[in-house]
Structures are given as structure tokens and as C-alpha cells.
Design a protein around this motif. Structure first.
Motif, short mmCIF file in Angstrom:
data_model
loop_
_atom_site.label_atom_id
_atom_site.label_comp_id
_atom_site.label_asym_id
_atom_site.label_seq_id
_atom_site.Cartn_x
_atom_site.Cartn_y
_atom_site.Cartn_z
N GLY A 265 0.80 -1.22 0.00
CA GLY A 265 0.00 0.00 0.00
C GLY A 265 0.83 1.27 0.00
O GLY A 265 0.29 2.36 -0.23
N LEU A 266 2.14 1.16 0.25
CA LEU A 266 3.03 2.33 0.28
C LEU A 266 3.92 2.38 -0.96
O LEU A 266 4.88 3.14 -0.99
CB LEU A 266 3.87 2.31 1.55
N GLU A 267 3.60 1.61 -1.99
CA GLU A 267 4.32 1.70 -3.26
C GLU A 267 3.74 2.84 -4.09
O GLU A 267 2.52 3.09 -4.08
CB GLU A 267 4.24 0.37 -4.01
N GLY A 268 4.63 3.55 -4.79
CA GLY A 268 4.25 4.81 -5.42
C GLY A 268 3.13 4.72 -6.43
O GLY A 268 2.27 5.61 -6.50
N ASP A 269 3.10 3.65 -7.25
CA ASP A 269 2.08 3.59 -8.31
C ASP A 269 0.68 3.53 -7.75
O ASP A 269 -0.24 4.19 -8.25
CB ASP A 269 2.35 2.41 -9.25
N PHE A 270 0.46 2.76 -6.69
CA PHE A 270 -0.87 2.67 -6.10
C PHE A 270 -1.32 4.02 -5.53
O PHE A 270 -2.50 4.37 -5.59
CB PHE A 270 -0.91 1.61 -5.00
N ASN A 271 -0.37 4.77 -4.99
CA ASN A 271 -0.73 6.05 -4.38
C ASN A 271 -0.88 7.15 -5.41
O ASN A 271 -1.72 8.04 -5.25
CB ASN A 271 0.32 6.42 -3.33
N ARG A 272 -0.11 7.12 -6.50
CA ARG A 272 -0.31 8.08 -7.59
C ARG A 272 -1.70 7.90 -8.19
O ARG A 272 -2.38 8.87 -8.51
CB ARG A 272 0.77 7.92 -8.65
N LYS A 273 -2.12 6.64 -8.34
CA LYS A 273 -3.43 6.35 -8.92
C LYS A 273 -4.55 6.41 -7.88
O LYS A 273 -5.72 6.20 -8.22
CB LYS A 273 -3.41 4.97 -9.57
N LYS A 274 -4.18 6.67 -6.62
CA LYS A 274 -5.13 6.79 -5.51
C LYS A 274 -5.97 5.52 -5.33
O LYS A 274 -7.17 5.58 -5.05
CB LYS A 274 -6.03 8.02 -5.70
N THR A 275 -5.30 4.38 -5.48
CA THR A 275 -5.99 3.09 -5.28
C THR A 275 -5.52 2.38 -4.02
O THR A 275 -5.88 1.22 -3.79
CB THR A 275 -5.78 2.17 -6.49
N ALA A 277 -5.10 2.11 0.23
CA ALA A 277 -5.76 2.53 1.47
C ALA A 277 -5.00 3.67 2.15
O ALA A 277 -5.54 4.33 3.03
CB ALA A 277 -5.87 1.34 2.42
N PHE A 278 -3.72 3.90 1.73
CA PHE A 278 -2.91 4.97 2.33
C PHE A 278 -2.86 6.22 1.45
O PHE A 278 -2.15 7.17 1.78
CB PHE A 278 -1.49 4.46 2.57
N ILE A 395 -5.18 -4.29 -1.91
CA ILE A 395 -4.47 -3.02 -1.78
C ILE A 395 -5.43 -1.87 -1.52
O ILE A 395 -5.17 -0.98 -0.70
CB ILE A 395 -3.62 -2.73 -3.04
N THR A 396 -6.56 -1.87 -2.21
CA THR A 396 -7.48 -0.73 -2.12
C THR A 396 -8.12 -0.62 -0.74
O THR A 396 -8.19 0.47 -0.16
CB THR A 396 -8.58 -0.84 -3.19
N SER A 397 -8.57 -1.75 -0.21
CA SER A 397 -9.24 -1.72 1.10
C SER A 397 -8.29 -1.93 2.26
O SER A 397 -8.56 -1.53 3.39
CB SER A 397 -10.32 -2.81 1.16
N GLY A 398 -7.14 -2.56 1.99
CA GLY A 398 -6.19 -2.88 3.06
C GLY A 398 -6.51 -4.16 3.79
O GLY A 398 -5.77 -4.56 4.70
N LYS A 399 -7.57 -4.87 3.38
CA LYS A 399 -7.96 -6.10 4.08
C LYS A 399 -6.97 -7.23 3.75
O LYS A 399 -6.54 -7.36 2.61
CB LYS A 399 -9.37 -6.50 3.68
N PHE A 400 -6.64 -8.03 4.76
CA PHE A 400 -5.69 -9.12 4.55
C PHE A 400 -6.15 -10.39 5.25
O PHE A 400 -6.95 -10.35 6.19
CB PHE A 400 -4.29 -8.74 5.04
N VAL A 401 -5.62 -11.52 4.78
CA VAL A 401 -5.83 -12.83 5.40
C VAL A 401 -4.49 -13.55 5.41
O VAL A 401 -3.83 -13.65 4.37
CB VAL A 401 -6.88 -13.68 4.64
N PHE A 402 -4.06 -14.04 6.57
CA PHE A 402 -2.79 -14.75 6.70
C PHE A 402 -2.98 -16.03 7.49
O PHE A 402 -3.71 -16.05 8.49
CB PHE A 402 -1.74 -13.87 7.40
N SER A 403 -2.29 -17.07 7.07
CA SER A 403 -2.33 -18.32 7.83
C SER A 403 -1.04 -18.45 8.63
O SER A 403 0.05 -18.16 8.13
CB SER A 403 -2.46 -19.52 6.88
#
Length: 479
Positions: A265-275, A277-278, A395-403
């Protein structure tokens, strides 16, 4: 960063290319564009798998090729080929230049990155440093050791991976940047059985160093013992509890949760495109006080480290979150230019056949000031998770699932019964706000991480200290 003479020998002398003509072609191709480069790559890799008491697979691969990229505003022209020839480069140039059609106006090409002459790993080929026969003997020794150590062992799988990658980047001003990257990894998996119940444990390690590190007994027995320990712990596990509860994450590899839930979520492309959660939260509180997360590609010998990224930019230690405040994003050149900031050395690609994009290197949370035993003692009823398996994040919502591949109940401030089937479910930004205690024991992982994004895989590192998340949803199997 390796010997440039050796790199030139691979890409020019060996391929019969004229360096001056190649530079002229790059300059002509990128004329009038915002950015771009010629990326040359040569890679050798060797993989050995010893499974079920025999050498089951042995492979050796050689790969070479180039990727030619031009960037104009937000549009990219990209062409690649496994053929290193002037004819192939000329065809690629025609393809890349199609993005300038219909464009008018002066465009200034971004300046080439400055080098640091900083070498983060040795200039050697790990494949040839240890003879093939010795590697096979090592894997046989691991198998025999584990089978002889515990009668409950039913299956052992051990693998050895070695890679040697040479890259050279040529920019429009004729500047050449290069890197010679070794990479090794060892993995051990054990299946045990008792009273008809079978469980598995695994361990491994690696980095940008010689595979000879693992050739003596001290180099591999720790990981063999760890794989067996995990399997035996899981053999005694009971169904995991379910519901919302405090969760303590162990140091080291559990940082993979931060990598997925926060790092992407802190990678530049996702934030430039505003997709992400950050997106739009720069300078705001996105985590609890005391939480500092960095991405550092400059750590010597680490799996995620790079002397230059795949655009030629030297990496740095980029502070992403400082004391809970969002401070920065990881950037490649294109997204940095479009966002009006500087690149951070995070432009990475899987190979010459892929375009670079913002990717993590070694991403970890810095240590706090609470002894880990105090963190455990503070929890009356909860879950302790020192090892993770797979996970995924939106990435957009920030929701995660981990085992969790290894987990325990915490009862009255003590780690007690091992549990199986624990799944951690949450939201990255919310989880960061619920961190209430941070340990003094920050540790990086053992060098086994691989990150996937948009179909590309690159080696990465993760890490963190022991930390307490005050409330997290645990999906369990207890009835």
C-alpha cells in the motif's frame, strides 16, 4: 557492483554488438521522451531438489536478453527480446518510438541517476563456487540426518538454489550502470507421523553470498533442526481458537504480514493512482506511536538488497512510517516524476521481459523499547504467532488474510498449547493503529522471501520485532 569489463564482455564482445552504435540507437529512440533506458540481462540459475530419498530434480538454465523502454508522460513503450543483436534492437526501437506519434512540444529527458560505487555483495558466481557433486552430497546428508534423528520422520525434502545475474543499463546520455548479483537459497521440509497423524515443518535461509556458507555441518544443521522442531510442534497442536483477541507476532519472518498489509500500500504507483488505502494520507497518523517502518535496499548480503535498481538508481533507506506518521512512498522513476518527488531506488523488474515498477527491497519495522517477555506477560488470553505461511491483501481496502504455520495460545501471560489452523484476518491501516507494544528484539528474516506483483516475482526481505496487536480477528478450527 561488479566488474564493468566482465559485463561489457557479456553484452558487447560476446554478442558482437558495437557499443557506440548501441548508444546511438538508445539516444535516437528516446529523443523527445521523458525517460527510458536499455536494460541488458544475462542470468544463470541452478536448482537441485532431493526428495523422498533421492535426487528428484536437477536443472541448469541460462537466460539473456534486453528490454528497451521509452516513457512519455504516463505512456510507456516497451519491447524486449532474448536475441542480443543490432537487428533485434532496431526492431525494438521502432516499436518503442510509436508512443511519440501525434505528440508535440518540448520534452526534457530526466537526468540519469548518480552512482554510489557502493558494493553490497561480492562479485562472484555462486553456481561455480561449489561443485555439483558436493551440493548433491549436502542434500543427501540433510536427508540422512533428519531420518536418523527422529523415528517419526516420514519424508524429507531439501533443495539448493543458486543464481548469477548480470545487468547493464544504458541511458540516453550514454551513461552505463551495471550490477552483478549473486543469490542463493536453501530450503528444508520435513513430514512427521505419530499415531496416524501427519504434520509438516519447514525452514530455510539465503542471501547474496556464496553457497559455501551452508556446506559444513554448522551451516545447515540449524535449519534442519528448525524444520523438524516445527513439524513436532504441529504434531502436538490442537484446533485454534476463533474470535477477536490480542495477537502477539514474533520477530523476523512475521514481518511478511507488514510487507503485505502495509508495504504494498506504500508503493508509489498505487498512491499516484489513488488506489491504496494509504492514498492522500502523507503527514498523517497511520499507525500507533512508536511504529517506524522502513524499506532499505542497502543492507549487505541481504536477499532484497540491490546495488542499483533496475532503472540504474542506487537504493536507499526510505522511511515510510515514522513514529506512526506516514512519511514517504517507495518510488521508481516514472511515478516519482509524475508525483513531483525523487525516486527512491525501488524500480524493480523480474527480468528483461518485464517493465520496472515500484517494488519493495528489505522492508521492516524498527525495534521498540519493551522486552519481548513483558509483551507476552501482558496478555491474559490471546495468540502468539512466530511463523507464517501464505497470505493475501486487497491493496485498495487494506484487508488481509494470513495463515499461521506455527502458533500458540497465550494464557495468563504465558505461551502454552500449540494450535493449528489459525488464520489472521484484518485491515492493514487498522492493525497498525492497534499496535500497543513493540519489542526490543528486531530481527530480519532468514532470506527466503519472494514478492509477487502484477505477475512479476522479485526477491525481498522482511523483518520486525515482537509486537502486540491489541485486537485482531482469528479464524480458527476449534468447535
Amino acid at each position: 557492483m561488479g566488474d564493468i569489463t566482465a559485463a561489457d564482455a557479456l553484452f558487447f564482445t560476446r554478442a558482437g554488438l558495437d557499443e557506440a552504435r548501441v548508444k546511438a540507437l538508445v539516444r535516437d529512440t528516446l529523443h523527445g521522451m521523458d525517460d527510458g533506458e536499455l536494460f541488458l540481462e544475462y542470468q544463470q540459475s541452478e536448482n537441485l531438489l532431493f526428495d523422498d530419498g533421492r535426487l528428484k530434480n536437477a536443472s541448469f538454465n541460462t537466460m539473456q536478453g534486453f528490454g528497451l523502454r521509452g516513457v512519455l508522460e504516463e505512456t510507456t513503450g516497451y519491447a524486449h527480446a532474448s536475441e542480443l543483436s543490432e537487428a533485434a534492437l532496431t526492431r525494438a526501437s521502432r516499436t518503442v518510438k510509436t508512443i511519440t506519434r501525434g505528440h508535440s512540444g518540448e520534452v526534457k529527458l530526466d537526468s540519469a541517476p548518480s552512482g554510489t560505487n557502493r558494493a553490497l555483495y561480492g562479485d562472484f558466481n555462486p553456481i561455480g563456487e561449489v561443485a555439483f557433486e558436493k551440493k548433491v552430497k549436502l542434500l543427501e546428508s540433510i536427508d540422512a540426518y533428519l531420518r536418523g534423528k527422529d523415528a517419526r520422520v516420514r519424508q524429507v525434502s531439501a533443495s539448493a538454489y543458486n543464481e548469477w545475474q548480470v545487468v547493464e543499463i544504458i541511458r540516453t546520455d550514454g551513461k552505463k550502470l551495471h550490477d552483478v548479483r549473486p543469490l542463493v537459497r536453501m530450503n528444508i521440509s520435513v513430514v512427521v507421523e505419530e499415531n496416524g497423524r501427519m504434520e509438516r515443518g519447514s525452514a530455510g535461509a539465503g542471501g547474496r553470498f556464496s553457497f559455501a556458507r551452508y556446506m559444513d555441518d554448522a551451516g545447515w544443521r540449524h535449519w534442519a533442526d528448525e524444520a523438524l522442531r516445527q513439524a513436532l510442534v504441529n504434531l502436538q497442536s490442537v484446533p485454534a481458537p476463533a474470535g477477536e483477541m490480542p495477537v502477539v507476532l514474533g520477530p523476523g519472518w512475521p514481518g511478511v504480514l507488514l510487507h503485505e498489509a502495509v508495504g504494498h500500500g506504500l508503493e508509489g504507483d498505487f498512491n499516484r493512482k489513488k488506489t491504496s488505502a494509504f492514498s492522500g494520507l502523507m503527514g498523517e497518523r497511520v499507525a500507533s506511536k512508536g511504529v517506524t517502518i522502513v524499506d532499505d535496499g542497502t543492507l549487505p548480503d541481504r536477499r532484497g538488497s540491490i546495488s542499483i535498481d533496475d532503472e540504474g538508481t542506487p537504493p536507499e533507506c526510505t522511511v515510510l512510517i515514522e513514529d506512526g506518521i506516514l512519511k514517504g512512498y517507495m518510488q521508481d522513476r516514472m511515478n516519482a516524476r509524475l508525483m513531483g518527488v525523487k525516486p527512491t531506488g525501488n524500480g524493480r523488474r523480474e527480468s528483461f521481459a518485464h517493465q520496472p515498477m515500484p517494488r519493495m527491497t528489505n522492508t521492516y519495522m524498527r525495534a521498540g523499547n519493551t522486552p519481548p517477555e513483558e509483551i507476552i506477560a501482558s496478555v491474559k488470553h490471546g495468540l502468539y504467532a512466530p511463523h507464517f505461511g501464505g497470505g493475501q491483501v486487497d491493496i485498495t481496502s487494506g484487508k488481509f488474510v494470513f495463515s499461521a504455520s506455527e502458533a500458540y495460545r497465550i494464557e495468563n501471560g504465558k505461551i502454552t498449547t500449540p494450535v493449528k489452523g489459525a488464520t489472521l484476518i484484518g485491515n492493514g491501516p487498522e492493525a497498525m493503529q492497534r499496535i500497543t507494544m513493540i519489542g526490543t528484539d528486531m530481527r530480519l528474516d532468514d532470506g527466503i522471501g519472494t514478492c509477487g506483483k502484477d505477475g512479476q516475482s522479485v526477491p525481498v526481505g522482511v523483518g520486525q520485532p515482537t509486537l502486540l496487536i491489541s485486537a485482531m480477528t482469528v479464524g480458527g478450527t476449534e468447535v
